[in-house]
Write a protein that holds these residues in place. Structure first.
Motif, PDB file in Angstrom:
ATOM      1  N   GLU A   1      -2.608  -5.551  -7.905  1.00  0.00           N
ATOM      2  CA  GLU A   1      -2.615  -3.967  -7.955  1.00  0.00           C
ATOM      3  C   GLU A   1      -3.406  -3.459  -9.062  1.00  0.00           C
ATOM      4  O   GLU A   1      -3.874  -2.186  -8.892  1.00  0.00           O
TER       5      GLU A   1
ATOM      6  N   THR B   1      -6.120  -1.106  -8.212  1.00  0.00           N
ATOM      7  CA  THR B   1      -6.162   0.567  -8.485  1.00  0.00           C
ATOM      8  C   THR B   1      -6.947   0.834  -9.689  1.00  0.00           C
ATOM      9  O   THR B   1      -7.328   1.946  -9.826  1.00  0.00           O
TER      10      THR B   1
ATOM     11  N   LYS C   1       0.987  -1.148   0.165  1.00  0.00           N
ATOM     12  CA  LYS C   1      -0.097  -0.008  -0.074  1.00  0.00           C
ATOM     13  C   LYS C   1       0.981   1.183  -0.048  1.00  0.00           C
ATOM     14  O   LYS C   1       0.478   2.021  -0.679  1.00  0.00           O
ATOM     15  N   GLU C   2       1.812   1.358   1.027  1.00  0.00           N
ATOM     16  CA  GLU C   2       2.764   2.558   0.732  1.00  0.00           C
ATOM     17  C   GLU C   2       3.840   2.538  -0.445  1.00  0.00           C
ATOM     18  O   GLU C   2       4.492   3.431  -0.461  1.00  0.00           O
TER      19      GLU C   2
ATOM     20  N   HIS D   1       1.523   0.445  -4.982  1.00  0.00           N
ATOM     21  CA  HIS D   1       0.257   0.761  -5.063  1.00  0.00           C
ATOM     22  C   HIS D   1       0.003   2.381  -5.022  1.00  0.00           C
ATOM     23  O   HIS D   1      -0.931   2.913  -5.607  1.00  0.00           O
ATOM     24  N   LYS D   2       0.608   2.853  -3.977  1.00  0.00           N
ATOM     25  CA  LYS D   2       0.451   4.540  -3.740  1.00  0.00           C
ATOM     26  C   LYS D   2       0.940   5.196  -5.121  1.00  0.00           C
ATOM     27  O   LYS D   2       0.364   6.140  -5.394  1.00  0.00           O
ATOM     28  N   GLU D   3       1.922   4.827  -5.522  1.00  0.00           N
ATOM     29  CA  GLU D   3       2.531   5.807  -7.042  1.00  0.00           C
ATOM     30  C   GLU D   3       1.615   5.262  -7.888  1.00  0.00           C
ATOM     31  O   GLU D   3       1.235   6.419  -8.795  1.00  0.00           O
TER      32      GLU D   3
ATOM     33  N   LEU E   1      -1.669   4.712  -8.043  1.00  0.00           N
ATOM     34  CA  LEU E   1      -2.680   5.654  -7.711  1.00  0.00           C
ATOM     35  C   LEU E   1      -2.542   7.155  -7.978  1.00  0.00           C
ATOM     36  O   LEU E   1      -3.489   7.731  -8.599  1.00  0.00           O
ATOM     37  N   LYS E   2      -1.294   7.643  -7.265  1.00  0.00           N
ATOM     38  CA  LYS E   2      -1.156   9.089  -7.513  1.00  0.00           C
ATOM     39  C   LYS E   2      -1.029   9.327  -9.123  1.00  0.00           C
ATOM     40  O   LYS E   2      -1.522  10.187  -9.358  1.00  0.00           O
TER      41      LYS E   2
END
Length: 175
Positions: free
Chosen positions: A149, A153, A99-100, A103-105, A107-108
Protein backbone atom coordinates in the motif's frame (compact mmCIF):
# COMPACT_ATOMS: atom_id res chain seq x y z
CA UNK A 1 61.09 -74.56 -44.90
CA UNK A 2 58.41 -75.56 -42.88
CA UNK A 3 55.14 -74.01 -43.16
CA UNK A 4 55.30 -71.24 -40.62
CA UNK A 5 52.01 -69.86 -39.53
CA UNK A 6 51.42 -66.40 -40.81
CA UNK A 7 51.41 -63.67 -38.33
CA UNK A 8 47.89 -62.57 -37.59
CA UNK A 9 47.69 -58.89 -37.25
CA UNK A 10 45.03 -57.45 -35.00
CA UNK A 11 42.60 -55.10 -36.53
CA UNK A 12 43.29 -51.51 -35.52
CA UNK A 13 40.26 -49.88 -33.93
CA UNK A 14 39.51 -46.23 -34.24
CA UNK A 15 40.66 -44.18 -31.24
CA UNK A 16 38.13 -41.48 -31.95
CA UNK A 17 35.39 -41.06 -29.30
CA UNK A 18 31.98 -39.68 -30.23
CA UNK A 19 31.19 -36.89 -27.73
CA UNK A 20 27.83 -35.86 -29.18
CA UNK A 21 25.86 -37.38 -26.32
CA UNK A 22 28.20 -35.89 -23.73
CA UNK A 23 27.76 -32.38 -25.18
CA UNK A 24 23.96 -32.73 -25.06
CA UNK A 25 24.03 -33.88 -21.45
CA UNK A 26 26.36 -31.06 -20.42
CA UNK A 27 24.11 -28.41 -22.00
CA UNK A 28 21.09 -29.88 -20.24
CA UNK A 29 22.94 -29.76 -16.92
CA UNK A 30 24.00 -26.15 -17.49
CA UNK A 31 20.42 -25.12 -18.27
CA UNK A 32 19.12 -27.04 -15.25
CA UNK A 33 21.52 -25.33 -12.85
CA UNK A 34 20.90 -21.88 -14.33
CA UNK A 35 17.14 -22.28 -13.83
CA UNK A 36 17.43 -23.69 -10.30
CA UNK A 37 19.81 -20.91 -9.23
CA UNK A 38 17.43 -18.26 -10.58
CA UNK A 39 14.47 -19.82 -8.75
CA UNK A 40 16.45 -20.19 -5.52
CA UNK A 41 17.24 -16.48 -5.26
CA UNK A 42 15.31 -14.84 -2.42
CA UNK A 43 12.72 -12.36 -3.55
CA UNK A 44 12.90 -9.22 -1.45
CA UNK A 45 11.14 -5.92 -1.37
CA UNK A 46 13.28 -2.81 -1.43
CA UNK A 47 12.96 -0.69 1.71
CA UNK A 48 14.39 2.77 2.17
CA UNK A 49 15.10 3.63 5.77
CA UNK A 50 16.20 7.20 6.38
CA UNK A 51 19.14 7.70 8.70
CA UNK A 52 18.23 10.61 10.93
CA UNK A 53 20.71 9.66 13.62
CA UNK A 54 17.83 9.63 16.11
CA UNK A 55 15.25 6.91 16.60
CA UNK A 56 13.50 7.89 19.79
CA UNK A 57 12.61 11.44 18.79
CA UNK A 58 9.26 12.76 19.93
CA UNK A 59 7.49 14.29 16.94
CA UNK A 60 7.23 18.05 16.92
CA UNK A 61 3.76 19.51 17.26
CA UNK A 62 3.64 20.67 13.63
CA UNK A 63 4.57 17.17 12.49
CA UNK A 64 1.83 15.45 14.47
CA UNK A 65 -0.67 16.34 11.76
CA UNK A 66 1.46 14.47 9.23
CA UNK A 67 1.95 11.22 11.16
CA UNK A 68 -0.30 8.21 10.67
CA UNK A 69 0.22 5.17 12.89
CA UNK A 70 -0.99 1.79 11.66
CA UNK A 71 -1.26 -1.03 14.21
CA UNK A 72 -1.38 -4.52 12.68
CA UNK A 73 -3.10 -7.16 14.80
CA UNK A 74 -4.16 -10.80 14.53
CA UNK A 75 -6.91 -11.94 12.16
CA UNK A 76 -6.00 -9.32 9.53
CA UNK A 77 -7.19 -6.41 11.70
CA UNK A 78 -5.84 -2.89 11.30
CA UNK A 79 -6.24 0.00 13.69
CA UNK A 80 -4.97 3.42 12.66
CA UNK A 81 -4.90 6.92 14.08
CA UNK A 82 -3.47 10.27 13.07
CA UNK A 83 -1.19 12.23 15.41
CA UNK A 84 -0.28 11.09 18.90
CA UNK A 85 -2.45 8.55 20.70
CA UNK A 86 -2.66 10.77 23.81
CA UNK A 87 -4.15 13.63 21.77
CA UNK A 88 -4.97 12.30 18.29
CA UNK A 89 -5.91 14.42 15.30
CA UNK A 90 -8.14 11.50 14.27
CA UNK A 91 -9.20 9.01 16.93
CA UNK A 92 -8.20 5.33 16.56
CA UNK A 93 -10.37 3.48 14.09
CA UNK A 94 -10.46 -0.13 12.94
CA UNK A 95 -10.32 -0.48 9.18
CA UNK A 96 -9.98 -3.22 6.57
CA UNK A 97 -7.31 -3.87 3.98
CA UNK A 98 -7.97 -3.08 0.35
CA UNK A 99 -9.02 -0.32 -1.97
CA UNK A 100 -12.04 0.81 0.08
CA UNK A 101 -10.22 0.47 3.39
CA UNK A 102 -6.75 1.61 4.39
CA UNK A 103 -5.80 2.40 0.78
CA UNK A 104 -8.55 5.00 0.48
CA UNK A 105 -7.73 6.61 3.85
CA UNK A 106 -4.00 6.84 3.14
CA UNK A 107 -4.58 8.41 -0.27
CA UNK A 108 -7.14 10.87 1.09
CA UNK A 109 -5.00 12.04 3.99
CA UNK A 110 -1.75 12.13 1.96
CA UNK A 111 -3.41 14.25 -0.73
CA UNK A 112 -4.84 16.58 1.92
CA UNK A 113 -1.38 17.13 3.44
CA UNK A 114 0.20 17.69 0.01
CA UNK A 115 -2.54 20.17 -0.93
CA UNK A 116 -2.01 22.03 2.35
CA UNK A 117 1.74 22.22 1.64
CA UNK A 118 1.15 23.65 -1.84
CA UNK A 119 -1.48 26.09 -0.62
CA UNK A 120 0.76 27.49 2.13
CA UNK A 121 3.94 27.56 0.05
CA UNK A 122 5.75 24.85 2.01
CA UNK A 123 8.60 23.65 -0.21
CA UNK A 124 9.08 20.32 1.52
CA UNK A 125 6.22 18.40 -0.08
CA UNK A 126 6.78 14.97 1.34
CA UNK A 127 3.25 14.10 2.38
CA UNK A 128 2.43 12.01 5.42
CA UNK A 129 4.73 9.85 7.48
CA UNK A 130 3.36 6.40 8.25
CA UNK A 131 4.49 4.43 11.30
CA UNK A 132 3.75 0.73 10.82
CA UNK A 133 3.62 -1.32 14.01
CA UNK A 134 3.06 -5.05 13.49
CA UNK A 135 2.09 -6.89 16.65
CA UNK A 136 3.54 -10.27 17.55
CA UNK A 137 0.16 -11.79 16.71
CA UNK A 138 0.01 -10.34 13.18
CA UNK A 139 1.33 -12.37 10.30
CA UNK A 140 3.99 -11.57 7.72
CA UNK A 141 1.54 -11.20 4.84
CA UNK A 142 -0.18 -8.29 6.66
CA UNK A 143 3.13 -6.43 6.79
CA UNK A 144 3.74 -7.12 3.10
CA UNK A 145 0.25 -5.87 2.24
CA UNK A 146 0.82 -2.60 4.12
CA UNK A 147 4.21 -2.15 2.43
CA UNK A 148 2.50 -2.73 -0.91
CA UNK A 149 0.00 0.00 0.00
CA UNK A 150 2.91 2.38 0.72
CA UNK A 151 4.29 1.70 -2.75
CA UNK A 152 0.89 1.92 -4.50
CA UNK A 153 -0.16 5.15 -2.78
CA UNK A 154 3.25 6.74 -3.36
CA UNK A 155 3.97 7.36 0.31
CA UNK A 156 7.74 7.65 0.58
CA UNK A 157 8.12 8.34 4.27
CA UNK A 158 7.30 5.32 6.44
CA UNK A 159 8.92 3.26 9.16
CA UNK A 160 8.42 -0.20 10.62
CA UNK A 161 8.57 -0.10 14.41
CA UNK A 162 8.58 -3.26 16.49
CA UNK A 163 7.41 -1.93 19.85
CA UNK A 164 4.09 -0.82 21.26
CA UNK A 165 3.43 1.76 23.92
CA UNK A 166 1.26 0.57 26.83
CA UNK A 167 -1.60 2.74 25.51
CA UNK A 168 -1.38 1.06 22.10
CA UNK A 169 -1.41 -2.38 23.71
CA UNK A 170 -4.57 -1.44 25.62
CA UNK A 171 -6.09 -0.17 22.37
CA UNK A 172 -5.43 -3.51 20.65
CA UNK A 173 -6.83 -5.41 23.63
CA UNK A 174 -10.21 -3.72 23.12
CA UNK A 175 -12.31 -5.89 20.84
Amino acid sequence: MENLPKKVRSKKLSTRVDLTAMVSVSFLLIIFFMVTIELAKPKAMELDFPDHGCCDCIPRYAEENRSVTILLDKNDKITYFIGLLENPVKKPEKIAYGKEGIHKELLKYNNAVLDYSKKHGIKNERGITVIIKPSKKSNYSNLVEILDEMKITGIKSYAIVDYYTPEEEKLLAIK
